[in-house]
Design a protein around this motif. Sequence first.
Motif, PDB file in Angstrom:
ATOM      1  N   LEU A 217       0.832  -1.214   0.000  1.00  7.03           N
ATOM      2  CA  LEU A 217       0.000   0.000   0.000  1.00  7.03           C
ATOM      3  C   LEU A 217       0.862   1.258   0.000  1.00  7.03           C
ATOM      4  N   ALA A 218       1.898   1.283   0.830  1.00  7.97           N
ATOM      5  CA  ALA A 218       2.742   2.473   0.912  1.00  7.97           C
ATOM      6  C   ALA A 218       3.531   2.686  -0.369  1.00  7.97           C
ATOM      7  N   LEU A 219       4.032   1.597  -0.943  1.00  8.81           N
ATOM      8  CA  LEU A 219       4.844   1.712  -2.160  1.00  8.81           C
ATOM      9  C   LEU A 219       4.050   2.326  -3.305  1.00  8.81           C
ATOM     10  N   HIS A 220       2.762   2.027  -3.375  1.00  8.14           N
ATOM     11  CA  HIS A 220       1.955   2.505  -4.496  1.00  8.14           C
ATOM     12  C   HIS A 220       1.073   3.703  -4.133  1.00  8.14           C
ATOM     13  N   GLY A 221       1.331   4.293  -2.967  1.00  8.28           N
ATOM     14  CA  GLY A 221       0.594   5.500  -2.599  1.00  8.28           C
ATOM     15  C   GLY A 221       0.854   6.648  -3.559  1.00  8.28           C
ATOM     16  N   ILE A 222       2.068   6.731  -4.096  1.00  8.81           N
ATOM     17  CA  ILE A 222       2.389   7.833  -5.007  1.00  8.81           C
ATOM     18  C   ILE A 222       1.542   7.756  -6.271  1.00  8.81           C
ATOM     19  N   GLN A 223       1.303   6.538  -6.786  1.00 10.28           N
ATOM     20  CA  GLN A 223       0.449   6.415  -7.975  1.00 10.28           C
ATOM     21  C   GLN A 223      -0.986   6.857  -7.669  1.00 10.28           C
ATOM     22  N   ALA A 224      -1.484   6.459  -6.492  1.00  9.50           N
ATOM     23  CA  ALA A 224      -2.850   6.840  -6.111  1.00  9.50           C
ATOM     24  C   ALA A 224      -2.977   8.357  -5.996  1.00  9.50           C
ATOM     25  N   LEU A 225      -1.981   9.014  -5.395  1.00 16.31           N
ATOM     26  CA  LEU A 225      -2.051  10.467  -5.217  1.00 16.31           C
ATOM     27  C   LEU A 225      -1.870  11.206  -6.542  1.00 16.31           C
ATOM     28  N   LEU A 226      -1.026  10.695  -7.420  1.00 15.49           N
ATOM     29  CA  LEU A 226      -0.861  11.332  -8.732  1.00 15.49           C
ATOM     30  C   LEU A 226      -2.136  11.202  -9.572  1.00 15.49           C
ATOM     31  N   ILE A 227      -2.784  10.050  -9.487  1.00 13.00           N
ATOM     32  CA  ILE A 227      -4.061   9.879 -10.205  1.00 13.00           C
ATOM     33  C   ILE A 227      -5.105  10.841  -9.661  1.00 13.00           C
ATOM     34  N   LEU A 228      -5.151  10.985  -8.333  1.00 12.40           N
ATOM     35  CA  LEU A 228      -6.093  11.933  -7.725  1.00 12.40           C
ATOM     36  C   LEU A 228      -5.802  13.356  -8.187  1.00 12.40           C
ATOM     37  N   THR A 229      -4.519  13.745  -8.217  1.00  6.86           N
ATOM     38  CA  THR A 229      -4.141  15.092  -8.646  1.00  6.86           C
ATOM     39  C   THR A 229      -4.576  15.351 -10.089  1.00  6.86           C
ATOM     40  N   ALA A 230      -4.348  14.393 -10.964  1.00  7.81           N
ATOM     41  CA  ALA A 230      -4.744  14.540 -12.367  1.00  7.81           C
ATOM     42  C   ALA A 230      -6.263  14.612 -12.500  1.00  7.81           C
ATOM     43  N   THR A 231      -6.969  13.822 -11.705  1.00  3.83           N
ATOM     44  CA  THR A 231      -8.432  13.830 -11.758  1.00  3.83           C
ATOM     45  C   THR A 231      -8.991  15.171 -11.311  1.00  3.83           C
ATOM     46  N   LEU A 232      -8.447  15.714 -10.216  1.00  5.39           N
ATOM     47  CA  LEU A 232      -8.909  17.019  -9.729  1.00  5.39           C
ATOM     48  C   LEU A 232      -8.633  18.121 -10.754  1.00  5.39           C
ATOM     49  N   ALA A 233      -7.468  18.058 -11.402  1.00  4.47           N
ATOM     50  CA  ALA A 233      -7.141  19.051 -12.430  1.00  4.47           C
ATOM     51  C   ALA A 233      -8.112  18.965 -13.600  1.00  4.47           C
ATOM     52  N   ALA A 234      -8.496  17.743 -13.985  1.00  4.39           N
ATOM     53  CA  ALA A 234      -9.449  17.575 -15.089  1.00  4.39           C
ATOM     54  C   ALA A 234     -10.831  18.088 -14.702  1.00  4.39           C
ATOM     55  N   LEU A 235     -11.229  17.855 -13.448  1.00  8.32           N
ATOM     56  CA  LEU A 235     -12.553  18.301 -12.995  1.00  8.32           C
ATOM     57  C   LEU A 235     -12.624  19.816 -12.802  1.00  8.32           C
ATOM     58  N   ALA A 236     -11.467  20.453 -12.655  1.00  7.98           N
ATOM     59  CA  ALA A 236     -11.456  21.900 -12.411  1.00  7.98           C
ATOM     60  C   ALA A 236     -12.065  22.691 -13.554  1.00  7.98           C
ATOM     61  N   SER A 237     -12.025  22.159 -14.771  1.00  7.36           N
ATOM     62  CA  SER A 237     -12.605  22.876 -15.910  1.00  7.36           C
ATOM     63  C   SER A 237     -14.133  22.893 -15.839  1.00  7.36           C
ATOM     64  N   ARG A 238     -14.726  22.011 -15.059  1.00  8.49           N
ATOM     65  CA  ARG A 238     -16.184  21.917 -14.962  1.00  8.49           C
ATOM     66  C   ARG A 238     -16.718  22.428 -13.638  1.00  8.49           C
ATOM     67  N   HIS A 239     -15.848  22.535 -12.633  1.00  5.15           N
ATOM     68  CA  HIS A 239     -16.293  22.969 -11.308  1.00  5.15           C
ATOM     69  C   HIS A 239     -15.454  24.159 -10.863  1.00  5.15           C
ATOM     70  N   ALA A 240     -16.098  25.297 -10.702  1.00  5.44           N
ATOM     71  CA  ALA A 240     -15.383  26.536 -10.393  1.00  5.44           C
ATOM     72  C   ALA A 240     -14.640  26.454  -9.063  1.00  5.44           C
ATOM     73  N   TRP A 241     -15.200  25.745  -8.091  1.00  8.08           N
ATOM     74  CA  TRP A 241     -14.575  25.715  -6.770  1.00  8.08           C
ATOM     75  C   TRP A 241     -13.267  24.921  -6.763  1.00  8.08           C
ATOM     76  N   LEU A 242     -13.012  24.163  -7.826  1.00  5.93           N
ATOM     77  CA  LEU A 242     -11.775  23.385  -7.911  1.00  5.93           C
ATOM     78  C   LEU A 242     -10.671  24.116  -8.675  1.00  5.93           C
ATOM     79  N   ARG A 243     -10.978  25.275  -9.209  1.00  5.09           N
ATOM     80  CA  ARG A 243     -10.008  25.935 -10.080  1.00  5.09           C
ATOM     81  C   ARG A 243      -8.826  26.535  -9.329  1.00  5.09           C
ATOM     82  N   ALA A 244      -8.993  26.814  -8.061  1.00  2.01           N
ATOM     83  CA  ALA A 244      -7.878  27.348  -7.272  1.00  2.01           C
ATOM     84  C   ALA A 244      -6.890  26.221  -6.969  1.00  2.01           C
ATOM     85  N   GLU A 245      -5.634  26.426  -7.299  1.00  2.90           N
ATOM     86  CA  GLU A 245      -4.612  25.396  -7.094  1.00  2.90           C
ATOM     87  C   GLU A 245      -4.492  25.002  -5.621  1.00  2.90           C
TER      88      GLU A 245
END
Length: 332
Positions: A217-245
Amino acid sequence: MKSWHRPLLVCAVLMSALTLVCGVGLVIDDRTLLGESVWVKPLKFGFAFALYAGTLAWLISKLNKAKRLGRWVGTAFAIGATAEVGAITTQAARGTFSHFNADQTDPITLALVPILTYGVMIILIAQLIIAIMVLIQRSGGPALNRAIRAGLALATAGMLIPLYWMVTGIHPRTVTDANGHPVPMYQGHGIGDPDGHGMPLTGWSLTGGDFRIPHFLALHGIQALLILTATLAALASRHAWLRAEQVRARLVGSAALGYSGLVAVVTWQAGRGQSLIHPDAATLTACAAVVLITALTTTWTILAATRTATRTAIRTAARAGATAEPRRPATL
């Protein structure tokens, strides 16, 4: 991908190919070690290092300081990982054990033990250097930086956990390999039950604790967090409250906190000799606390961000309305 670290990319490709080969081995080879296919272990290592080497290949390309050092360290990691998994695969093909094998009569095992030992050391030292290099520089925005730093910290902890067990948990015994030969072992993966009667595919202990679980779990935490970061960035174009870095960075931080809490709980659970699928009241309470804290921090971040976005939208609309209002003719 041209700028990605080439030796690590080659390592990732080799590990991916090994995963496919081991998948075939699972089907056509019926030999077993401690109740599971001889090909399960190299398959798991191949899959894990394919993901992690690929992630490091990308990460090193993002360094803006000490790039040459980063490339040398990345090459050392690739060599260490390839040698380590190569030794594991060789022993699996021979139908015998790789780690914890104390057989002094087998010349091939004696030749491979130093590779298994020093390969882990090279991987860990390279990982620590890369983590330190990332900590002292910025490779992207706040959300990405937080994901990378938290992920590397988790991965480093994940590599240290099994080393702790290797030093403190000694369980000498003799087991039988796939060829019917007795093999002396100085340790096992299971805690409470050294051989652990493993789960399907993962091999994680069903009858005791197992430090391979927090390690994975710990070894692959970085992949999980990077996927989350990319997902939030993609959703920011549709949700104004996510646009702030900073909002996305806080959400990534909340996720990293929850993920770290999960790793801590399963590490504690394993150390008490408790199987993952048989948690007691204390483990369930700890899990509930992690979930509650993560949910509260995430909810607070979302509510604060939506309020800010709503106020901003209202002010913007008001200014637009005032600008668009027609001027009244001057009166005498």
